[in-house]
Structures are given as C-alpha cells and as structure tokens.
Design a protein around this motif. Structure first.
Motif, PDB file in Angstrom:
ATOM      1  N   ASN A  54     -33.385  30.302  44.456  1.00 57.32           N
ATOM      2  CA  ASN A  54     -32.508  30.120  43.389  1.00 57.32           C
ATOM      3  C   ASN A  54     -33.109  29.008  42.421  1.00 57.32           C
ATOM      4  OD1 ASN A  54     -29.772  29.766  42.317  1.00 57.32           O
ATOM      5  ND2 ASN A  54     -30.019  27.731  42.902  1.00 57.32           N
ATOM      6  N   GLN A  55     -34.107  28.055  42.693  1.00 54.98           N
ATOM      7  CA  GLN A  55     -34.731  27.242  41.889  1.00 54.98           C
ATOM      8  C   GLN A  55     -35.650  27.780  40.960  1.00 54.98           C
ATOM      9  OE1 GLN A  55     -33.561  24.217  41.930  1.00 54.98           O
ATOM     10  NE2 GLN A  55     -34.661  23.481  39.946  1.00 54.98           N
ATOM     11  N   ILE A  56     -36.311  28.823  41.650  1.00 58.81           N
ATOM     12  CA  ILE A  56     -37.372  29.599  40.726  1.00 58.81           C
ATOM     13  C   ILE A  56     -36.634  30.538  39.607  1.00 58.81           C
ATOM     14  CG2 ILE A  56     -38.836  31.615  40.846  1.00 58.81           C
ATOM     15  CD1 ILE A  56     -39.832  30.465  43.460  1.00 58.81           C
ATOM     16  N   LEU A  57     -35.384  31.139  40.130  1.00 59.09           N
ATOM     17  CA  LEU A  57     -34.426  31.862  39.107  1.00 59.09           C
ATOM     18  C   LEU A  57     -34.202  30.788  37.891  1.00 59.09           C
ATOM     19  CD1 LEU A  57     -32.495  33.875  41.392  1.00 59.09           C
ATOM     20  CD2 LEU A  57     -34.389  34.986  39.767  1.00 59.09           C
ATOM     21  N   VAL A  58     -33.711  29.635  38.352  1.00 57.76           N
ATOM     22  CA  VAL A  58     -33.147  28.670  37.142  1.00 57.76           C
ATOM     23  C   VAL A  58     -34.308  28.347  36.404  1.00 57.76           C
ATOM     24  CG1 VAL A  58     -32.517  26.247  36.875  1.00 57.76           C
ATOM     25  CG2 VAL A  58     -31.263  28.034  38.609  1.00 57.76           C
ATOM     26  N   MET A  59     -35.652  28.140  36.849  1.00 54.99           N
ATOM     27  CA  MET A  59     -36.837  27.768  36.027  1.00 54.99           C
ATOM     28  C   MET A  59     -37.024  28.778  34.983  1.00 54.99           C
ATOM     29  SD  MET A  59     -39.485  26.114  38.742  1.00 54.99           S
ATOM     30  CE  MET A  59     -40.573  27.415  38.344  1.00 54.99           C
ATOM     31  N   ALA A 114     -21.350  23.962  31.555  1.00 52.22           N
ATOM     32  CA  ALA A 114     -21.325  24.635  32.819  1.00 52.22           C
ATOM     33  C   ALA A 114     -22.750  24.948  33.178  1.00 52.22           C
ATOM     34  CB  ALA A 114     -20.564  25.806  32.890  1.00 52.22           C
ATOM     35  N   ASN A 115     -23.593  25.317  32.251  1.00 54.64           N
ATOM     36  CA  ASN A 115     -24.940  25.598  32.408  1.00 54.64           C
ATOM     37  C   ASN A 115     -25.831  24.351  32.964  1.00 54.64           C
ATOM     38  OD1 ASN A 115     -25.025  28.196  31.843  1.00 54.64           O
ATOM     39  ND2 ASN A 115     -25.368  27.885  29.610  1.00 54.64           N
ATOM     40  N   VAL A 116     -25.519  23.011  32.454  1.00 55.05           N
ATOM     41  CA  VAL A 116     -26.404  21.774  32.743  1.00 55.05           C
ATOM     42  C   VAL A 116     -25.663  21.515  34.276  1.00 55.05           C
ATOM     43  CG1 VAL A 116     -26.122  19.318  32.413  1.00 55.05           C
ATOM     44  CG2 VAL A 116     -26.315  20.947  30.609  1.00 55.05           C
ATOM     45  N   LEU A 117     -24.469  21.763  34.703  1.00 50.32           N
ATOM     46  CA  LEU A 117     -23.929  21.193  35.853  1.00 50.32           C
ATOM     47  C   LEU A 117     -24.447  22.439  36.893  1.00 50.32           C
ATOM     48  CD1 LEU A 117     -20.161  20.743  35.358  1.00 50.32           C
ATOM     49  CD2 LEU A 117     -21.835  19.035  35.838  1.00 50.32           C
ATOM     50  N   TYR A 118     -24.640  23.763  36.476  1.00 50.35           N
ATOM     51  CA  TYR A 118     -25.117  24.702  37.447  1.00 50.35           C
ATOM     52  C   TYR A 118     -26.539  24.139  37.773  1.00 50.35           C
ATOM     53  CZ  TYR A 118     -27.246  28.608  39.628  1.00 50.35           C
ATOM     54  OH  TYR A 118     -27.747  29.705  40.344  1.00 50.35           O
ATOM     55  N   VAL A 119     -27.486  23.968  36.771  1.00 52.35           N
ATOM     56  CA  VAL A 119     -28.707  23.474  37.155  1.00 52.35           C
ATOM     57  C   VAL A 119     -28.891  22.173  37.938  1.00 52.35           C
ATOM     58  CG1 VAL A 119     -30.827  22.743  36.099  1.00 52.35           C
ATOM     59  CG2 VAL A 119     -29.550  24.594  35.032  1.00 52.35           C
ATOM     60  N   ALA A 120     -28.135  21.375  37.542  1.00 53.09           N
ATOM     61  CA  ALA A 120     -27.942  19.980  38.484  1.00 53.09           C
ATOM     62  C   ALA A 120     -27.681  20.384  39.654  1.00 53.09           C
ATOM     63  CB  ALA A 120     -27.027  18.867  37.756  1.00 53.09           C
ATOM     64  N   VAL A 121     -26.697  21.168  40.014  1.00 55.77           N
ATOM     65  CA  VAL A 121     -26.323  21.129  41.539  1.00 55.77           C
ATOM     66  C   VAL A 121     -27.307  22.102  42.072  1.00 55.77           C
ATOM     67  CG1 VAL A 121     -24.518  22.549  42.777  1.00 55.77           C
ATOM     68  CG2 VAL A 121     -23.719  21.160  41.164  1.00 55.77           C
ATOM     69  N   SER A 122     -27.636  22.834  41.213  1.00 57.85           N
ATOM     70  CA  SER A 122     -29.014  23.862  41.856  1.00 57.85           C
ATOM     71  C   SER A 122     -30.037  22.901  42.449  1.00 57.85           C
ATOM     72  CB  SER A 122     -29.386  24.920  41.123  1.00 57.85           C
ATOM     73  OG  SER A 122     -30.647  25.526  41.350  1.00 57.85           O
ATOM     74  N   THR A 123     -30.585  22.171  41.448  1.00 59.97           N
ATOM     75  CA  THR A 123     -31.635  21.042  41.764  1.00 59.97           C
ATOM     76  C   THR A 123     -31.343  20.252  42.925  1.00 59.97           C
ATOM     77  OG1 THR A 123     -32.272  21.483  39.437  1.00 59.97           O
ATOM     78  CG2 THR A 123     -33.244  19.366  40.744  1.00 59.97           C
ATOM     79  N   LEU A 124     -30.139  19.571  42.998  1.00 54.84           N
ATOM     80  CA  LEU A 124     -29.910  18.879  43.945  1.00 54.84           C
ATOM     81  C   LEU A 124     -29.793  19.583  45.248  1.00 54.84           C
ATOM     82  CD1 LEU A 124     -26.729  16.705  42.440  1.00 54.84           C
ATOM     83  CD2 LEU A 124     -29.341  16.033  43.197  1.00 54.84           C
ATOM     84  N   PHE A 125     -29.252  20.886  45.258  1.00 54.42           N
ATOM     85  CA  PHE A 125     -29.236  21.525  46.592  1.00 54.42           C
ATOM     86  C   PHE A 125     -30.845  21.641  47.134  1.00 54.42           C
ATOM     87  CE2 PHE A 125     -29.361  25.793  48.618  1.00 54.42           C
ATOM     88  CZ  PHE A 125     -28.653  25.564  49.709  1.00 54.42           C
ATOM     89  N   THR A 126     -31.659  22.085  46.331  1.00 51.43           N
ATOM     90  CA  THR A 126     -33.152  22.383  46.590  1.00 51.43           C
ATOM     91  C   THR A 126     -33.637  21.176  46.946  1.00 51.43           C
ATOM     92  OG1 THR A 126     -33.217  24.073  44.949  1.00 51.43           O
ATOM     93  CG2 THR A 126     -35.160  23.281  45.719  1.00 51.43           C
ATOM     94  N   THR A 127     -33.527  20.120  46.295  1.00 51.97           N
ATOM     95  CA  THR A 127     -34.067  18.670  46.784  1.00 51.97           C
ATOM     96  C   THR A 127     -33.396  18.268  48.196  1.00 51.97           C
ATOM     97  OG1 THR A 127     -34.130  18.054  44.452  1.00 51.97           O
ATOM     98  CG2 THR A 127     -34.151  16.255  46.201  1.00 51.97           C
ATOM     99  N   PHE A 128     -32.054  18.435  48.389  1.00 48.85           N
ATOM    100  CA  PHE A 128     -31.420  18.116  49.731  1.00 48.85           C
ATOM    101  C   PHE A 128     -32.055  19.231  50.921  1.00 48.85           C
ATOM    102  CE2 PHE A 128     -28.182  18.975  53.057  1.00 48.85           C
ATOM    103  CZ  PHE A 128     -27.992  17.624  53.475  1.00 48.85           C
TER     104      PHE A 128
END
Length: 87
Positions: free
Chosen positions: A21-26, A43-57
């Motif tokens: 998911n993070q690679i796709l977002v990049m 919405a795009n900013v929120l999606y990227v933020a949630v995606s990054t938080l999920f990957t980090t977690f």
C-alpha cells in the motif's frame, strides 16, 4: 510453513499489505477505487496520513514481536541459547 505460529504469519501478511500500500501511495496510486476528480485534497491527505501511520505501526509491531527487546524477551533468548535452539 507448518512450524510458523499464527501470530508470525498474520504480522507478516499485514506488514506486506502495508508495504505494498505504501509503495502504491508513493507512486500516486490508490489501491482503493477513488476517482481523483470527485475526491477533494483533504481526503487525499487523510488517506496518505492513515496509510503512512498503518505502515509505521505494522513495521513497529513486526520488529517488536520478532526481536528480543523486552526484559522477558531477553530472558527467553537466554533460555533458547542455553538449550542450543538459537544461533
């Protein structure tokens, strides 16, 4: 694969999903079918933020669970070494 415990398999699969998911977002792709014109910038900013938080977690969970970082984990590693079950 039979010797792996369920927790390891689940953490590994979730980590792979998060990394893909993070690679796709990049690369500006969204794995969810979102239409760029109909989705506002927030919405795009929120999606990227949630995606990054999920990957980090998921990265931290996978690292923490697969390494001996707690005092209990260090004791477990010592026992494994004494029994000749680890390098």
């Amino acid at each position: 694969m039979k010797n792996l415990d369920k927790g390891t398999v689940v953490r590994t699969v979730l980590l792979l999903i998060a990394l893909i998911n993070q690679i796709l977002v990049m690369f500006g792709k969204t794995p969810l079918p979102l239409d760029e014109e109909s989705v506002n910038n927030l919405a795009n900013v929120l999606y990227v933020a949630v995606s990054t938080l999920f990957t980090t977690f998921m990265t931290l969970v996978a690292w923490f669970k697969n390494n001996y970082v707690t005092s209990k984990g260090k004791q477990q590693k010592e026992v494994l070494k004494q029994k000749g079950l680890t390098k």
